[in-house]
Design an enzyme around this catalytic site. Structure first.
Site, PDB file in Angstrom:
ATOM      1  CD  GLU A 295     -80.308 -51.916 -32.883  1.00 18.26           C
ATOM      2  OE1 GLU A 295     -81.529 -52.152 -32.863  1.00 18.26           O
ATOM      3  OE2 GLU A 295     -79.828 -50.772 -32.926  1.00 18.26           O
TER       4      GLU A 295
ATOM      5  CG  ASN B 120     -89.071 -38.723 -37.872  1.00 18.05           C
ATOM      6  OD1 ASN B 120     -89.391 -37.586 -37.566  1.00 18.05           O
ATOM      7  ND2 ASN B 120     -89.821 -39.473 -38.683  1.00 18.05           N
TER       8      ASN B 120
ATOM      9  CB  THR C 175     -92.322 -45.620 -37.189  1.00 17.95           C
ATOM     10  OG1 THR C 175     -90.933 -45.931 -37.062  1.00 17.95           O
ATOM     11  CG2 THR C 175     -93.163 -46.627 -36.439  1.00 17.95           C
TER      12      THR C 175
HETATM   13  C1  6MZ Z   1     -83.419 -49.503 -33.701  1.00 15.23           C
HETATM   14  C2  6MZ Z   1     -83.899 -47.436 -34.600  1.00 15.23           C
HETATM   15  C3  6MZ Z   1     -82.526 -47.113 -34.645  1.00 15.23           C
HETATM   16  O1  6MZ Z   1     -89.231 -44.274 -38.003  1.00 15.23           O
HETATM   17  O2  6MZ Z   1     -89.635 -42.090 -36.860  1.00 15.23           O
HETATM   18  N1  6MZ Z   1     -84.576 -46.385 -35.080  1.00 15.23           N
HETATM   19  N2  6MZ Z   1     -84.327 -48.622 -34.141  1.00 15.23           N
HETATM   20  N3  6MZ Z   1     -82.080 -49.263 -33.701  1.00 15.23           N
HETATM   21  C4  6MZ Z   1     -81.609 -48.072 -34.145  1.00 15.23           C
HETATM   22  N4  6MZ Z   1     -80.252 -47.856 -34.066  1.00 15.23           N
HETATM   23  C5  6MZ Z   1     -79.710 -46.781 -33.357  1.00 15.23           C
HETATM   24  N5  6MZ Z   1     -82.406 -45.885 -35.172  1.00 15.23           N
HETATM   25  C6  6MZ Z   1     -83.676 -45.446 -35.434  1.00 15.23           C
HETATM   26  O3  6MZ Z   1     -87.283 -42.829 -37.378  1.00 15.23           O
HETATM   27  C7  6MZ Z   1     -86.886 -42.929 -36.012  1.00 15.23           C
HETATM   28  C8  6MZ Z   1     -87.209 -44.295 -35.475  1.00 15.23           C
HETATM   29  O4  6MZ Z   1     -86.392 -45.298 -36.105  1.00 15.23           O
HETATM   30  C9  6MZ Z   1     -86.044 -46.321 -35.182  1.00 15.23           C
HETATM   31  C10 6MZ Z   1     -86.668 -45.952 -33.841  1.00 15.23           C
HETATM   32  O5  6MZ Z   1     -87.925 -46.602 -33.725  1.00 15.23           O
HETATM   33  C11 6MZ Z   1     -86.868 -44.442 -33.981  1.00 15.23           C
HETATM   34  O6  6MZ Z   1     -87.910 -43.955 -33.164  1.00 15.23           O
HETATM   35  P1  6MZ Z   1     -88.795 -42.845 -37.882  1.00 15.23           P
HETATM   36  O7  6MZ Z   1     -88.739 -42.130 -39.203  1.00 15.23           O
END
Ligand code: 6MZ
Length: 345
Positions: free
Chosen positions: A202, A22, A100
């Site tokens: 992070e 996403n 997720t």
């Molecule tokens: C931590 C991140 C991220 O899972 O809905 N996500 N979590 N650090 C980051 N660095 C910037 N970038 C993305 O993709 C979106 C989700 O991935 C995680 C977050 O939980 C975000 O809501 P999906 O496919």
């Protein structure tokens, strides 16, 4: 055609190990998703694209926009397909997507996972030159019960689709909850043969970083605040590879400049490092762009870039035979590039 750095990097068979579905929607993909949901053009894509530096917390707000558009299995399938196509267009030959599982009024978590897996299977015949795997994410912001559900889904679908579901990721806002809350779920996944690719360091939280490094994992995402000698020793002794997302870290304000990025230190020390995009839609980048930036910033030659690609395969969750296959593509490219006498520095 005059070989140059752009062409060399673009044509190089590439390996992407850290990409959130996403976060990887181009504006064209957002358009398609908006058409599917509303029957109209996407509005306010700036709610999703990150054009200026923000802090990490604000960065997380960006995903809400994509999540609103992917609230049905059809939309999840369409989004996943577009992401695979975009990586394929960038000559990525091996891709580990992570996502997720999300329940909405129109979809269960199980339907979410199936939509992603079905799309990966469908794309095998449509785009045979890209191999795609899935890492199931756990979002730190959500409840432990939700994390347990995701862990259970990862185990269930890894048994059903062992060639596709390869691991578990812990991501989301790192300020939420304690790592220890997730340890039992992650342990269970590991004991049952799943690989772990966890976001770690992070934000500045030395206690958590230490306990995560002691817990161990196969790969670690970001690692910006891994600084002390003890931590670097733990990283080395536990053989944990580092996924480096240059532009993501810059735009989220956790590194000041590309040159300050910790990739430099770990790469110099010979630690396994992999360049990744993280969320190429949000950060308006591509894997080729990230490798180009790495090459410019850290003076990487064409040989160094080929070596980085080989290292990425080594760090991947592919099987031995799959790794051999991808190595073959890189070897063939390296040979043809020698023929071109590509010198990029
Ligand atoms: C931590 C991140 C991220 O899972 O809905 N996500 N979590 N650090 C980051 N660095 C910037 N970038 C993305 O993709 C979106 C989700 O991935 C995680 C977050 O939980 C975000 O809501 P999906 O496919």
């Amino acid at each position: 055609m005059k070989p140059n750095k752009e062409v060399f990097i673009k044509q190089m068979p590439k390996v992407e190990l850290h990409a959130h579905i996403n976060g990887s929607f181009s504006n064209e993909t957002l358009e398609k998703l908006s058409q599917l949901k509303h029957g109209t053009s996407a509005k306010d894509t700036e709610k999703y694209n990150l054009f200026t530096k923000l802090d990490l917390h604000d960065g997380f707000e960006k995903f809400k926009y994509a999540h609103e558009l992917t609230d049905t299995p059809e939309a999840v399938a369409l989004g996943t397909e577009c992401v695979i196509r975009d990586f394929n267009d960038d000559n990525v030959v091996y891709l580990e997507l992570r996502s997720t599982p999300r329940a909405t009024p129109k979809m269960t978590k199980e339907q979410y996972v199936m939509a992603v897996i079905d799309t990966i299977i469908k794309m095998k015949t449509e785009l045979p030159s890209i191999m795609v795997k899935l890492i199931v994410s756990i979002n730190r912001r959500e409840s432990i019960e939700s994390a347990e559900e995701n862990g259970a889904l990862a185990l269930k679908y890894a048994k059903l689709y062992p060639d596709i579901v390869c691991g578990v990721d812990l991501s989301g806002d790192p300020a939420c909850k304690e790592f220890s809350d997730f340890e039992p779920i992650l342990n269970k996944a590991r004991e049952n043969g799943l690989k772990l690719a966890l976001h770690c360091g992070e934000i500045e939280n030395q206690v958590e970083i230490s306990s995560m490094l002691k817990f161990g994992m196969n790969r670690l995402g970001h690692g910006t605040y891994i600084k002390g000698d003890n931590e670097e020793t733990l990283l080395k002794n536990n053989d944990i590879a580092l996924e480096c997302c240059l532009t993501s870290n810059l735009l989220c304000g956790v590194v000041k400049t590309y040159s300050d990025h910790h990739f430099r230190r770990f790469y110099k020390n010979g630690h396994p490092v992999v360049i990744c995009t993280d969320d190429f839609g949000v950060f308006s980048t591509t894997l080729s762009t990230e490798l180009h930036i790495a090459s410019d910033t850290f003076s990487l030659s064409s040989d160094d870039l080929i070596k980085l690609s080989r290292m990425a395969i080594h760090c991947s969750f592919a099987s031995h035979d799959e790794k051999q296959l991808i190595h073959g593509k890189i070897d063939a490219y390296a040979k043809s590039a020698v023929g071109f006498k590509v010198k990029i520095h």
